[in-house]
Design a protein around this motif. Structure first.
Motif, PDB file in Angstrom:
ATOM      1  N   PRO A   1       0.808  -1.222   0.000  1.00 29.62           N
ATOM      2  CA  PRO A   1       0.000   0.000   0.000  1.00 29.62           C
ATOM      3  C   PRO A   1       0.840   1.271   0.000  1.00 29.62           C
ATOM      4  CG  PRO A   1      -0.055  -1.064   2.159  1.00 29.62           C
ATOM      5  CD  PRO A   1       0.636  -2.015   1.233  1.00 29.62           C
ATOM      6  N   GLN A   2       0.299   2.279  -0.667  1.00 27.99           N
ATOM      7  CA  GLN A   2       0.945   3.595  -0.744  1.00 27.99           C
ATOM      8  C   GLN A   2      -0.086   4.663  -0.381  1.00 27.99           C
ATOM      9  OE1 GLN A   2       4.059   4.403  -1.301  1.00 27.99           O
ATOM     10  NE2 GLN A   2       4.899   2.385  -1.816  1.00 27.99           N
ATOM     11  N   PRO A   3      -0.362   4.837   0.911  1.00 27.21           N
ATOM     12  CA  PRO A   3      -1.459   5.730   1.310  1.00 27.21           C
ATOM     13  C   PRO A   3      -1.261   7.184   0.905  1.00 27.21           C
ATOM     14  CG  PRO A   3      -0.222   4.935   3.220  1.00 27.21           C
ATOM     15  CD  PRO A   3       0.217   4.126   2.060  1.00 27.21           C
ATOM     16  N   GLU A   4      -0.044   7.701   0.986  1.00 28.10           N
ATOM     17  CA  GLU A   4       0.168   9.101   0.640  1.00 28.10           C
ATOM     18  C   GLU A   4       0.008   9.339  -0.857  1.00 28.10           C
ATOM     19  OE1 GLU A   4       0.422  11.633   2.803  1.00 28.10           O
ATOM     20  OE2 GLU A   4      -0.017  10.051   4.255  1.00 28.10           O
ATOM     21  N   PHE A   5       0.448   8.414  -1.641  1.00 25.65           N
ATOM     22  CA  PHE A   5       0.267   8.462  -3.095  1.00 25.65           C
ATOM     23  C   PHE A   5      -1.209   8.535  -3.440  1.00 25.65           C
ATOM     24  CE2 PHE A   5      -0.166   5.557  -6.929  1.00 25.65           C
ATOM     25  CZ  PHE A   5       0.312   6.449  -7.882  1.00 25.65           C
ATOM     26  N   HIS A   6      -1.999   7.690  -2.822  1.00 27.69           N
ATOM     27  CA  HIS A   6      -3.435   7.669  -3.104  1.00 27.69           C
ATOM     28  C   HIS A   6      -4.131   8.911  -2.565  1.00 27.69           C
ATOM     29  CE1 HIS A   6      -2.468   3.572  -4.177  1.00 27.69           C
ATOM     30  NE2 HIS A   6      -3.612   3.534  -4.812  1.00 27.69           N
ATOM     31  N   LYS A   7      -3.701   9.389  -1.436  1.00 23.97           N
ATOM     32  CA  LYS A   7      -4.272  10.629  -0.891  1.00 23.97           C
ATOM     33  C   LYS A   7      -4.066  11.782  -1.861  1.00 23.97           C
ATOM     34  CE  LYS A   7      -3.877  13.833   3.013  1.00 23.97           C
ATOM     35  NZ  LYS A   7      -3.124  14.163   4.252  1.00 23.97           N
ATOM     36  N   ALA A   8      -2.874  11.856  -2.459  1.00 24.24           N
ATOM     37  CA  ALA A   8      -2.579  12.946  -3.390  1.00 24.24           C
ATOM     38  C   ALA A   8      -3.476  12.883  -4.618  1.00 24.24           C
ATOM     39  CB  ALA A   8      -1.105  12.884  -3.801  1.00 24.24           C
ATOM     40  N   ILE A   9      -3.730  11.685  -5.123  1.00 26.24           N
ATOM     41  CA  ILE A   9      -4.598  11.547  -6.296  1.00 26.24           C
ATOM     42  C   ILE A   9      -6.032  11.931  -5.941  1.00 26.24           C
ATOM     43  CG2 ILE A   9      -5.511   9.965  -8.031  1.00 26.24           C
ATOM     44  CD1 ILE A   9      -2.946   8.299  -7.681  1.00 26.24           C
ATOM     45  N   ILE A  10      -6.524  11.440  -4.812  1.00 27.52           N
ATOM     46  CA  ILE A  10      -7.891  11.765  -4.387  1.00 27.52           C
ATOM     47  C   ILE A  10      -8.059  13.275  -4.241  1.00 27.52           C
ATOM     48  CG2 ILE A  10      -9.478  11.655  -2.420  1.00 27.52           C
ATOM     49  CD1 ILE A  10      -9.637   9.160  -4.103  1.00 27.52           C
ATOM     50  N   GLU A  11      -7.100  13.937  -3.628  1.00 33.11           N
ATOM     51  CA  GLU A  11      -7.202  15.384  -3.427  1.00 33.11           C
ATOM     52  C   GLU A  11      -7.246  16.122  -4.759  1.00 33.11           C
ATOM     53  OE1 GLU A  11      -3.948  16.348  -0.866  1.00 33.11           O
ATOM     54  OE2 GLU A  11      -5.017  15.737   0.957  1.00 33.11           O
ATOM     55  N   ALA A  12      -6.492  15.656  -5.744  1.00 33.55           N
ATOM     56  CA  ALA A  12      -6.490  16.299  -7.058  1.00 33.55           C
ATOM     57  C   ALA A  12      -7.815  16.069  -7.776  1.00 33.55           C
ATOM     58  CB  ALA A  12      -5.323  15.779  -7.886  1.00 33.55           C
ATOM     59  N   VAL A  13      -8.309  14.844  -7.755  1.00 37.72           N
ATOM     60  CA  VAL A  13      -9.547  14.515  -8.466  1.00 37.72           C
ATOM     61  C   VAL A  13     -10.751  15.186  -7.810  1.00 37.72           C
ATOM     62  CG1 VAL A  13     -11.097  12.630  -9.110  1.00 37.72           C
ATOM     63  CG2 VAL A  13      -8.631  12.362  -9.393  1.00 37.72           C
ATOM     64  N   ALA A  14     -10.718  15.372  -6.499  1.00 34.49           N
ATOM     65  CA  ALA A  14     -11.837  16.004  -5.784  1.00 34.49           C
ATOM     66  C   ALA A  14     -12.113  17.421  -6.279  1.00 34.49           C
ATOM     67  CB  ALA A  14     -11.562  16.015  -4.291  1.00 34.49           C
ATOM     68  N   LYS A  15     -11.143  18.013  -6.973  1.00 38.15           N
ATOM     69  CA  LYS A  15     -11.337  19.360  -7.511  1.00 38.15           C
ATOM     70  C   LYS A  15     -12.171  19.352  -8.796  1.00 38.15           C
ATOM     71  CE  LYS A  15      -6.918  20.871  -5.570  1.00 38.15           C
ATOM     72  NZ  LYS A  15      -5.532  21.329  -5.885  1.00 38.15           N
ATOM     73  N   VAL A  16     -12.318  18.154  -9.412  1.00 39.32           N
ATOM     74  CA  VAL A  16     -13.066  18.096 -10.670  1.00 39.32           C
ATOM     75  C   VAL A  16     -14.301  17.204 -10.611  1.00 39.32           C
ATOM     76  CG1 VAL A  16     -11.060  18.651 -12.076  1.00 39.32           C
ATOM     77  CG2 VAL A  16     -11.593  16.258 -11.624  1.00 39.32           C
ATOM     78  N   THR A  17     -14.369  16.303  -9.644  1.00 34.91           N
ATOM     79  CA  THR A  17     -15.561  15.474  -9.473  1.00 34.91           C
ATOM     80  C   THR A  17     -15.602  14.960  -8.034  1.00 34.91           C
ATOM     81  OG1 THR A  17     -16.909  13.724 -10.488  1.00 34.91           O
ATOM     82  CG2 THR A  17     -14.588  13.221 -10.133  1.00 34.91           C
ATOM     83  N   HIS A  18     -16.758  14.443  -7.629  1.00 34.03           N
ATOM     84  CA  HIS A  18     -16.936  14.054  -6.236  1.00 34.03           C
ATOM     85  C   HIS A  18     -16.337  12.674  -5.952  1.00 34.03           C
ATOM     86  CE1 HIS A  18     -20.366  12.482  -8.449  1.00 34.03           C
ATOM     87  NE2 HIS A  18     -20.641  11.653  -7.467  1.00 34.03           N
TER      88      HIS A  18
END
Length: 306
Positions: free
Chosen positions: A213-230
Motif C-alpha cells: 500500500p501507498q497511502p500518501e500516493f493515493h491521498k494525493a490523487i484523491i485530493e487532485a480529483v476532488a477538484k473536478v468530481t466528487h
C-alpha cells in the motif's frame, strides 16, 4: 437466489461450458466503433508521439489491432510511467481519459519521464460495451502466466521490458450501474454461483495494492480529483463495493494474486482508478477529465519523492 432468477443463460448452480459461452457470444453485437472512436484519435496523435502496434486479436485481426503510444523523446535514463485504459472495454472514460491525458498533458512531462500508454486494451469489448472478452473471460483477472485472455497476454508482452523499470502504473477503470444489472449477474451465472446483489458507489474512488500500500500516493490523487468530481463515500459498513475504506475514496485489492492489470509491473506506485459515469453529478467530460487529472497527480507525486 438462483441463476434462473437473474440471468437467462446457463443452468442454476452449474458453471458454463462451451455451449453456454457460444450462446452468450451470440447475444453480443457491436454498439460503437473502435476504429472511429479510438483508432482515429490515436492516429491524430502520431505527429507528436510514437505509436506502435503491439498485437492483434485473433477474433478479427484486421479490426482489432492493439496500439501503444510512447514518448517520442524516450530516454533510458528517465523513469517510466505506464498508463492503461479499456482493460474492461465498456468503461468508456478509461479509454478516453487515457487519450485525453496524452493529448492535453503528456507534453508537460517531456524530458522528465518516459510515457507508455495503452489506451484501449480490450477493443472487442469496447465495441460490445462489455466487461469480458469474446471468450467470456475477464481480462482484469487474467494478468498472469499462461493467460487465457489474448488482451492480457498481449499487454504483458508489451510491458515485459519495463516490468522492473516502471516508476508508476495507473490503470483507468469505471464502476457503472450495469455492473449490478448485467455484469455481476452474468459472472455468477458463468461460474455457477448464486448472485448476491451489491451497491454501486456514487463517485470516484481508487484501489490500492493490498500487498504494497501507498497511502500518501493515493491521498494525493484523491485530493487532485476532488477538484473536478466528487469522491465516493463509504457505505454504512465503512466499505466501497464490499471492501474496507482505508482513507477517503481508497480501498485495497491484492493486485498480483488476483491477476489485475495494476499488478502487471513492479512499479512502486500503482493504482486503479474507478469513475462513476452514471452519477447525475458527473458528465462524460468530467469523467474523462477526472481520469486525466488522476494520471497527472500520480506522476507528480512520484516525481516529488526525489
Amino acid at each position: 437466489m438462483t441463476n434462473e432468477a437473474f440471468y437467462p443463460i446457463g443452468t442454476p448452480g452449474k458453471p458454463w461450458g462451451a455451449a453456454e459461452v457460444a450462446e452468450w457470444r451470440s447475444t453480443q453485437h457491436p454498439k460503437r466503433s473502435y476504429a472511429d472512436e479510438v483508432v482515429s484519435v490515436i492516429d491524430a496523435l502520431r505527429d507528436r508521439f510514437d505509436v506502435s502496434e503491439y498485437g492483434r486479436l485473433d477474433y478479427h485481426a484486421d479490426k482489432f489491432p492493439l496500439f501503444a503510444i510512447r514518448s517520442r523523446d524516450w530516454d533510458d535514463s528517465l523513469p517510466i510511467v505506464l498508463v492503461t485504459g479499456g482493460v474492461h472495454g465498456y468503461e468508456t472514460s478509461g479509454v478516453h481519459g487515457a487519450l485525453r491525458f496524452v493529448d492535453k498533458h503528456a507534453a508537460d512531462y517531456g524530458g522528465r519521464v518516459n510515457l507508455l500508454v495503452a489506451p484501449c486494451v480490450s477493443p472487442w469489448a469496447y465495441e460490445m460495451i462489455h466487461r469480458w472478452n469474446r471468450d467470456a473471460i475477464d481480462p482484469n483477472r487474467s494478468f498472469h502466466d499462461n493467460s487465457p485472455a489474448q488482451e492480457s497476454a498481449a499487454l504483458m508482452k508489451l510491458v515485459a521490458p519495463i516490468v522492473d523499470r516502471a516508476l508508476v502504473h495507473i490503470d483507468l477503470h469505471e464502476t457503472t450501474d450495469t455492473d449490478e444489472s448485467e455484469f455481476r449477474p452474468a459472472l455468477s451465472a458463468r461460474d455457477g454461483k448464486a448472485y448476491e446483489p451489491g451497491t454501486i458507489p456514487d463517485g470516484f474512488y481508487l484501489v490500492d495494492d493490498a500487498d504494497s500500500p501507498q497511502p500518501e500516493f493515493h491521498k494525493a490523487i484523491i485530493e487532485a480529483v476532488a477538484k473536478v468530481t466528487h469522491i465516493a463515500p463509504a457505505d454504512d459498513k465503512g466499505e466501497i463495493i464490499g471492501s474496507t475504506v482505508f482513507s477517503p475514496g481508497v480501498i485495497r485489492y491484492a493486485f498480483k494474486p488476483l491477476g489485475l492489470c495494476a499488478g502487471v509491473t513492479n512499479a512502486p506506485y500503482t493504482t486503479t482508478t474507478e469513475v462513476y459515469p452514471d452519477s447525475p453529478r458527473a458528465t462524460p467530460e468530467q469523467c474523462n477529465v477526472a481520469q486525466a487529472v488522476a494520471v497527472c497527480a500520480a506522476i507528480d507525486f512520484a516525481l516529488g519523492q526525489g
